[in-house]
Design an enzyme around this catalytic site. Structure first.
Site, mmCIF file in Angstrom:
data_model
loop_
_atom_site.group_PDB
_atom_site.id
_atom_site.type_symbol
_atom_site.label_atom_id
_atom_site.label_comp_id
_atom_site.label_asym_id
_atom_site.label_seq_id
_atom_site.Cartn_x
_atom_site.Cartn_y
_atom_site.Cartn_z
ATOM 1 N N LYS A 14 -3.003 -52.508 -29.324
ATOM 2 C CA LYS A 14 -4.133 -53.039 -30.149
ATOM 3 C C LYS A 14 -4.965 -52.007 -29.936
ATOM 4 O O LYS A 14 -5.311 -51.516 -30.747
ATOM 5 C CB LYS A 14 -4.124 -54.330 -29.280
ATOM 6 C CG LYS A 14 -3.230 -55.327 -29.607
ATOM 7 C CD LYS A 14 -3.920 -56.701 -29.511
ATOM 8 C CE LYS A 14 -4.357 -57.212 -28.214
ATOM 9 N NZ LYS A 14 -3.144 -57.547 -27.257
ATOM 10 N N ARG A 89 -7.495 -65.925 -29.855
ATOM 11 C CA ARG A 89 -5.733 -65.757 -28.628
ATOM 12 C C ARG A 89 -5.473 -67.203 -28.664
ATOM 13 O O ARG A 89 -4.613 -66.837 -26.838
ATOM 14 C CB ARG A 89 -6.290 -65.008 -27.303
ATOM 15 C CG ARG A 89 -6.131 -63.842 -27.284
ATOM 16 C CD ARG A 89 -6.325 -63.487 -25.243
ATOM 17 N NE ARG A 89 -5.670 -62.593 -25.289
ATOM 18 C CZ ARG A 89 -6.411 -61.185 -24.920
ATOM 19 N NH1 ARG A 89 -6.764 -61.170 -26.386
ATOM 20 N NH2 ARG A 89 -5.981 -60.649 -24.094
ATOM 21 N N ARG A 128 -1.376 -48.219 -16.833
ATOM 22 C CA ARG A 128 -3.309 -48.721 -17.565
ATOM 23 C C ARG A 128 -4.514 -48.249 -16.005
ATOM 24 O O ARG A 128 -5.382 -47.967 -16.045
ATOM 25 C CB ARG A 128 -3.833 -48.822 -18.009
ATOM 26 C CG ARG A 128 -5.124 -49.107 -18.542
ATOM 27 C CD ARG A 128 -4.926 -50.005 -20.201
ATOM 28 N NE ARG A 128 -4.852 -51.231 -20.734
ATOM 29 C CZ ARG A 128 -5.139 -52.140 -21.027
ATOM 30 N NH1 ARG A 128 -4.400 -52.199 -22.404
ATOM 31 N NH2 ARG A 128 -4.606 -53.434 -20.083
ATOM 32 N N ARG A 134 -10.342 -51.234 -14.967
ATOM 33 C CA ARG A 134 -9.536 -52.228 -15.291
ATOM 34 C C ARG A 134 -8.693 -53.281 -13.407
ATOM 35 O O ARG A 134 -8.397 -53.033 -13.678
ATOM 36 C CB ARG A 134 -9.213 -52.490 -16.368
ATOM 37 C CG ARG A 134 -9.860 -52.630 -17.149
ATOM 38 C CD ARG A 134 -9.282 -52.349 -19.316
ATOM 39 N NE ARG A 134 -9.020 -53.773 -19.091
ATOM 40 C CZ ARG A 134 -8.423 -54.255 -20.141
ATOM 41 N NH1 ARG A 134 -8.207 -53.979 -21.503
ATOM 42 N NH2 ARG A 134 -7.796 -55.692 -20.337
ATOM 43 N N ARG A 146 -1.221 -62.802 -17.151
ATOM 44 C CA ARG A 146 -2.018 -63.240 -18.910
ATOM 45 C C ARG A 146 -0.496 -62.772 -19.617
ATOM 46 O O ARG A 146 -0.498 -63.493 -20.386
ATOM 47 C CB ARG A 146 -2.071 -61.341 -18.305
ATOM 48 C CG ARG A 146 -3.681 -62.007 -17.849
ATOM 49 C CD ARG A 146 -4.349 -60.056 -17.909
ATOM 50 N NE ARG A 146 -4.354 -59.253 -18.776
ATOM 51 C CZ ARG A 146 -3.929 -57.648 -18.394
ATOM 52 N NH1 ARG A 146 -4.284 -57.446 -16.895
ATOM 53 N NH2 ARG A 146 -3.891 -56.795 -19.108
#
Ligand code: ADP
Length: 195
Positions: A14, A89, A128, A134, A146
């Site tokens: 996204k 969400r 990532r 992160r 998640r």
């Protein structure tokens, strides 16, 4: 206004596609994840509260996120349109967004859903995590959490939009350009219909 929602699980691309879409269509990027990370970096009370949820792979409470979205929307009153990324969400957030759209006399033109297998998602997120800084991307346990939250709380949002006939599924695997082209085709089609 021309408002779009980019929908999909964590790691579905996204953020990457949003950057390209806002540049091409002149939209304001409204990423709740980015807004929350900005609050965390500035150590605001909202950021400190949000961090406790994010680090566990949980969602930040609806009222916090909705308040943030309302404020950001009002800050960009003259926008051509918004690209919502990572929002809504939950069904409660989707209902709040419906209300906001109605209040502002505008609407969501299309919900674009990026489809990626879970195996590929975990791979992308761990990758990532190596460079993004992160903390929610480095621990596989948090990543799995998640996904569980996504399946429980976010997939019902798809049903919410399917009812309105605005929901479009796009293959989220392939090169960044291939996925971008597929998104643009759908968006251009919607633009013609909306004229
Ligand atoms: P990803 O899509 O990779 O999970 P995001 O940057 O969109 O990343 O979000 C990171 C975290 O921020 C989420 O796991 C969640 O805790 C929080 N968050 C982001 N957007 C929302 C939202 N709309 N509602 C609740 N929590 C959110």
């Amino acid at each position: 206004m021309f408002n779009l929602i980019l929908f999909g699980p964590p790691g579905s691309g996204k953020g990457t596609q949003s950057d390209k879409l806002v540049a091409k269509y002149g939209l304001i990027h409204l990423s709740t994840g980015n807004l929350l990370r900005d609050e965390i970096a500035r150590k605001t009370p909202l950021g400190l509260e949000a961090k406790t949820f994010i680090d566990k792979g949980r969602l930040v409470p609806d009222e916090v996120v909705i308040g943030m979205v309302d404020a950001y929307f009002d800050k960009h009153k003259n926008a051509r349109g918004f690209l919502f990324d990572g929002f809504p969400r939950t069904v409660a957030q989707a209902i709040a967004l419906d209300k906001l759209m109605e209040l502002k006399k505008t609407s969501i033109v299309s919900v674009l859903s990026l489809m990626v297998s879970e195996e590929e998602l975990v791979k992308r997120l761990l990758n990532r995590g190596k460079t993004s800084g992160r903390s929610d991307d480095t621990d596989e346990k948090v990543i799995r959490k998640r996904f569980a939250v996504y399946n429980d709380e976010t997939t019902p949002v798809a049903e919410h939009y399917k009812k309105g006939g605005k929901f479009e599924e796009i293959r989220g695997e392939g090169t960044v350009e291939e996925i971008f082209d597929a998104l643009c085709k759908v968006i251009d089609g919607r633009m013609i219909k909306n004229r």
